[in-house]
Design an enzyme around this catalytic site. Structure first.
Site, mmCIF file in Angstrom:
data_model
loop_
_atom_site.group_PDB
_atom_site.id
_atom_site.type_symbol
_atom_site.label_atom_id
_atom_site.label_comp_id
_atom_site.label_asym_id
_atom_site.label_seq_id
_atom_site.Cartn_x
_atom_site.Cartn_y
_atom_site.Cartn_z
ATOM 1 N N GLU B 137 0.808 -1.221 0.000
ATOM 2 C CA GLU B 137 0.000 0.000 0.000
ATOM 3 C C GLU B 137 0.837 1.264 0.000
ATOM 4 O O GLU B 137 0.532 2.206 -0.715
ATOM 5 C CB GLU B 137 -0.944 0.033 1.210
ATOM 6 C CG GLU B 137 -2.184 -0.822 1.059
ATOM 7 C CD GLU B 137 -1.893 -2.295 1.251
ATOM 8 O OE1 GLU B 137 -0.756 -2.613 1.640
ATOM 9 O OE2 GLU B 137 -2.789 -3.108 1.017
ATOM 10 N N HIS B 206 -10.651 -4.869 10.027
ATOM 11 C CA HIS B 206 -11.371 -4.471 8.814
ATOM 12 C C HIS B 206 -12.522 -3.545 9.142
ATOM 13 O O HIS B 206 -13.435 -3.392 8.345
ATOM 14 C CB HIS B 206 -11.915 -5.713 8.091
ATOM 15 C CG HIS B 206 -10.839 -6.561 7.504
ATOM 16 N ND1 HIS B 206 -10.190 -7.535 8.217
ATOM 17 C CD2 HIS B 206 -10.286 -6.580 6.276
ATOM 18 C CE1 HIS B 206 -9.294 -8.121 7.448
ATOM 19 N NE2 HIS B 206 -9.325 -7.559 6.270
#
Lengths: 473, 401
Positions: B137, B206
């Site tokens: 990322e 998450h």
């Protein structure tokens, strides 16, 4: 004991190993343990030891190559694993790839220590104009480093970082590129800007963070950046420029431009995650980017032996599927040739290239560092005097008749004069105005910044004695 | 970024030539774009406002019922779609309009994106413009920044907002800063988007609410979409903006259905949306909590209250104009958010309102947020960490005593 060995190779659990490598057949498994090193290849012994445990024997010499006919037939049908990336051959030999090759990767050089061209070296030709410009730019870089370092010690600028010992990497790599090639520096590459025409005045303006600085006084000294020279602004974050470079190369690829991206990183920066991901991405996206790693032996006080255990940085290229080369970073002609060739490959083949330039950081890491605290002074002296890249190149151009003693004196004096003048001028120029604290955060001022600026101005007006008088309001 | 607050009448001009805009060459993109329809949702009458669309004030946040002011045309105007399709539509329109727009992220290409936002785009625009990246990322965000500095307009997708924590260095130190530290020489028109918020039992990692962590970074803008209409509009506005914009989507809102106009429109990045005008209390919310608030609003209306619900949409900067007008009217504020109590958007908004509108408040600001705990997996526990309509009703009742 032999009876315990089944015909299948799966009975490994019963076998004791005294070395890492061993091999055995299916028909007559034989254990031949011996104190071999990792890299030694053991073959199947010609003499088969039958079922008698007494024939189990130790041996310390290498065996002849064994024959594979002794293996059973059904191995042939499954010799290869067919994967999309390519076929993988199976092998019955359990062999670990050694952590290092037998020899370190060799280092490309064109000029010897005395600046003499080595016979039979393949290199890119450098004509007199380019060579003289390269040398004079190195002189400017050296002089700039001396004078700006002094200026910091005198308290005139707050910080500085020299490029001593890495002048050849800076100038020669820049000389092999065109102005269309986009450069993303780390922080020890002002030579690239010098080559591209950045003036000493522009350098001084940035270091003094005055109104004329292209960065508008927002960054520390040496964080140069110039859009028109295709040199991206230096950011303090280490190795963050590497994924940026891949993005820039991706952009050039979309444009199909006849240009590539060149980005620099030090040996320390290769430990950052961004280095690995950037190399990986560049390979996967087939981006035309050249990664030049200035392996100068030190990351502040961390020597390369504490930074990585691989054979330097060049071997990491293969791990990512990138063509790589190790170059003598103190040899200007070798650097020039390698970057020239890399550029051709990067653009025509649309692939990344990794160049490891071996060199030495002669100066301290920066003005905040005293490297004599962690490394021997004679090591520094050796590289400073005997292995100086600028001297080496000068000997070559002198030998070609393109340079002389007078030219040397003239060049040094001229550089010194210009830089001293530039510093004096830069010191006099006004600092950027207060408004520049708030501009360029966004494309135009949002209401919260308008309000904050208003408040600041009111405060300055109310208490002018608490604010510096030389900052225009 | 436009300064669209009421007093300055520098509103963006509305031109009918939006389709005729010629695409400028990559390296000479103008800093400002005029000529597109900016739809404003205003709380009060503003003579300088752009044209008001009929049916703009949505009284029911989940817009599956018929619009209040449907024109008398035989077929209903606009087309119905789900929120993720609206995002895709916005993205696709911008990619068609401007060849420098590109997408990068994990599985965005042939897979079509984990939430199908980029489905079909790789087939249409090729896998260079819709780029599948390896799992790094920080690095693909960095790659997007580098590409942006060279003239592209990348949209960086995080598969889940939580993963963008790995990109914090690039977002804070480079994305937010490089325009400033380069002295304005390099601009970074990226859009960073992805789903965040608490889903259905996705586990703590998450279920992150990253808007609170990113809010402090100077140089970036943040918006949160909540309906298909504003999702498409904000996506388009974010892509067109020359500033880095982080667009927060919500995992549970991707399948919301709504009818949106056929003609092109763009939402303003700095504006809040008036969901339900009212008199008694101002309820400020965004993203999924908007729906919990509207559910609570139904109950409140039955009990005789008249709440004004504003979806703040713009998380950085706050639309203090719309919010301020509302506070001046109702004198009571309730903030409903999914962020944690400490350091969340609500905390920051409370401070901003108190600072600016203290004199107009009849009661202290109440902020309903999640507790300062990682989101548990068990469904019952997870439900309790998210603000529920019943809590909102109770809070309004207490506030209005």
């Amino acid at each position: 004991m032999i009876n315990r060995f089944k015909s299948k190779m799966g009975s490994l659990g019963l076998i004791h190993f005294s070395s890492w490598s061993s091999s055995f057949t299916r028909k007559s498994p034989v254990l031949v343990p011996f104190p071999a090193s990792l890299t030694q290849n053991l073959r199947i012994p010609e003499r088969k030891f039958g079922n008698s445990p007494a024939h189990f024997r130790f041996c310390s010499r290498r065996f002849e190559s064994g024959k594979v006919e002794t293996l059973s037939d059904d191995v042939d049908a499954n010799q290869v694993l067919d994967l999309p990336e390519g076929k993988v051959k199976f092998t019955p030999e359990m062999r670990f790839i050694s952590e290092t090759a037998k020899e370190r990767e060799s280092c490309y050089r064109v000029l010897d220590d005395n600046g003499k061209q080595i016979m039979c070296s393949n290199y890119a030709e450098v004509g007199p104009e380019v060579a003289v410009k390269m040398y004079t730019d190195m002189v400017v870089l050296q002089t700039m480093d001396i004078i700006f370092y002094e200026a910091q010690r005198q308290g005139r600028i707050s910080f500085y970082l020299t490029t001593v010992g890495e002048e050849a990497i800076n100038i020669a790599s820049a000389a092999a590129l065109t102005l269309d090639d986009i450069v993303l520096p780390q922080y020890r590459e002002p030579g690239v800007l010098i080559w591209r025409g950045f003036t000493v005045q522009e350098f001084a303006n940035q270091c003094f963070s005055n109104k004329a600085d292209y960065g508008k006084g927002r960054q520390m000294p040496i964080h140069y950046g110039s859009n028109k020279h295709n040199y991206f602004t230096v950011a303090s974050t280490v190795a963050s420029q590497l994924p940026h470079a891949v993005g820039v190369a991706y952009s050039l690829k979309m444009d199909r431009k006849d240009a590539c991206v060149v980005t620099y990183v030090g040996d320390g920066g290769t430990s950052e995650g961004d280095f690995h991901a950037a190399l990986n991405f560049a390979a996967v996206t087939e981006a035309p980017v050249i990664f030049i790693c200035r392996n100068n032996g030190w990351a502040i006080s961390t020597p390369t032996s504490d930074q990585f255990r691989s054979d330097g940085v060049v071997v990491k290229g293969r791990a990512y599927g990138i063509r790589s080369i190790r170059v003598d970073g103190n040899d200007a002609l070798a650097m020039y040739s390698a970057v020239y060739a890399a550029r051709e490959m990067a653009i025509s083949e649309q692939r990344p290239i990794l160049i490891e330039a071996l060199t030495y950081r002669v100066g301290h890491h920066s003005t905040s560092d005293d490297s004599t605290k962690y490394r021997p002074v004679d090591e520094i002296e050796l590289w400073k005097v005997e292995r100086d890249p600028v001297t080496r190149f000068r000997k070559w151009i002198e030998r070609n008749g393109w340079w002389s003693g007078e030219a040397e004196i003239e060049a040094r004096n001229s550089a010194r004069k210009q830089i001293l003048h530039a510093i004096q001028e830069a010191e006099k120029v006004e600092k950027p105005p207060v408004a520049d604290i708030f501009t360029d955060v966004y494309d135009c001022l949002p209401s919260n910044l308008v309000e904050q600026e208003k408040r600041l101005r009111e405060t300055i007006k109310r208490h002018p004695q608490d604010y510096p008088s030389d900052v225009p309001v | 970024m436009a300064t669209v607050f009421g007093a300055t009448s520098a509103a963006i001009s509305v031109s009918s030539n939006s389709r005729k805009l010629h695409l400028p060459s990559r390296r000479s993109l103008p800093g400002r774009r005029a000529g597109f329809l900016v739809v404003r949702s205003d709380a009060g009458a503003n003579p300088n406002a752009g044209p008001r669309r009929a049916g703009q004030l949505i009284t029911n946040a989940v817009a599956t019922k018929a619009d209040a002011a449907a024109p008398s045309a035989p077929s209903k105007p606009g087309h119905e779609l789900l929120l993720f399709e609206a995002l895709r539509e916005g993205l696709e329109e911008e990619m068609a309009r401007d060849p420098t727009v590109c997408v990068m992220g994990e599985d965005v290409g042939h897979y079509g994106g984990s939430y199908k936002v980029t489905k079909g785009l790789a087939d249409k625009y090729g896998d260079l413009r819709v780029l599948d990246t390896p799992i790094a990322e920080n690095s693909f965000t960095g790659m997007g920044i580098g590409a942006a500095m060279t003239g592209l307009r990348p949209i960086i997708e995080g598969m889940n907002m939580g993963f963008l924590l790995l990109a914090f260095n690039q977002i804070s130190n480079n994305c937010g800063m490089l325009h400033y530290t380069s002295g304005g020489q390099f601009k970074i028109p990226v859009v960073i988007r992805g789903p965040g918020g608490v889903g259905r039992q996705l586990g703590a990692e998450h279920s992150q609410r990253l808007e609170s962590y990113f809010q402090s970074i100077p140089g970036i803008q943040m918006v949160a979409c909540s309906t298909p209409y504003n999702a498409k509009g904000l996506m388009k506005a974010a892509i067109r903006s020359d500033n880095p914009v982080i667009l927060f989507e919500h995992v549970l809102l991707y399948n919301l259905k709504e009818r949106i106009p056929d003609e092109e429109y763009v939402c303003s990045l700095e504006e809040a949306e008036m969901v339900r005008p009212g008199e008694h209390v101002t309820i400020l919310t965004y993203s999924r909590m908007r729906y919990h608030v509207m559910q609570a609003a139904k109950t409140l209306v039955n009990k005789g209250y008249d709440p004004e619900v504003i979806d703040i949409r713009s998380l950085k900067p706050f639309d203090l104009h719309t919010i301020g007008n509302s506070v001046k009217k109702t004198h009571r504020v309730l903030i409903v958010e999914e962020c944690m109590r400490t350091g969340g958007i609500g905390a920051s908004l409370t401070a901003a309102i108190t600072e600016n509108f203290h004199d107009y408040l009849d009661a202290p600001i109440v902020c309903l947020s999640s507790q300062d705990v990682p989101t548990p997996y068990a469904a019952t526990l997870e439900e309790v960490t998210v603000v529920q309509p019943a809590q909102i009703v109770t809070a309004v009742e207490e506030l209005c005593q």
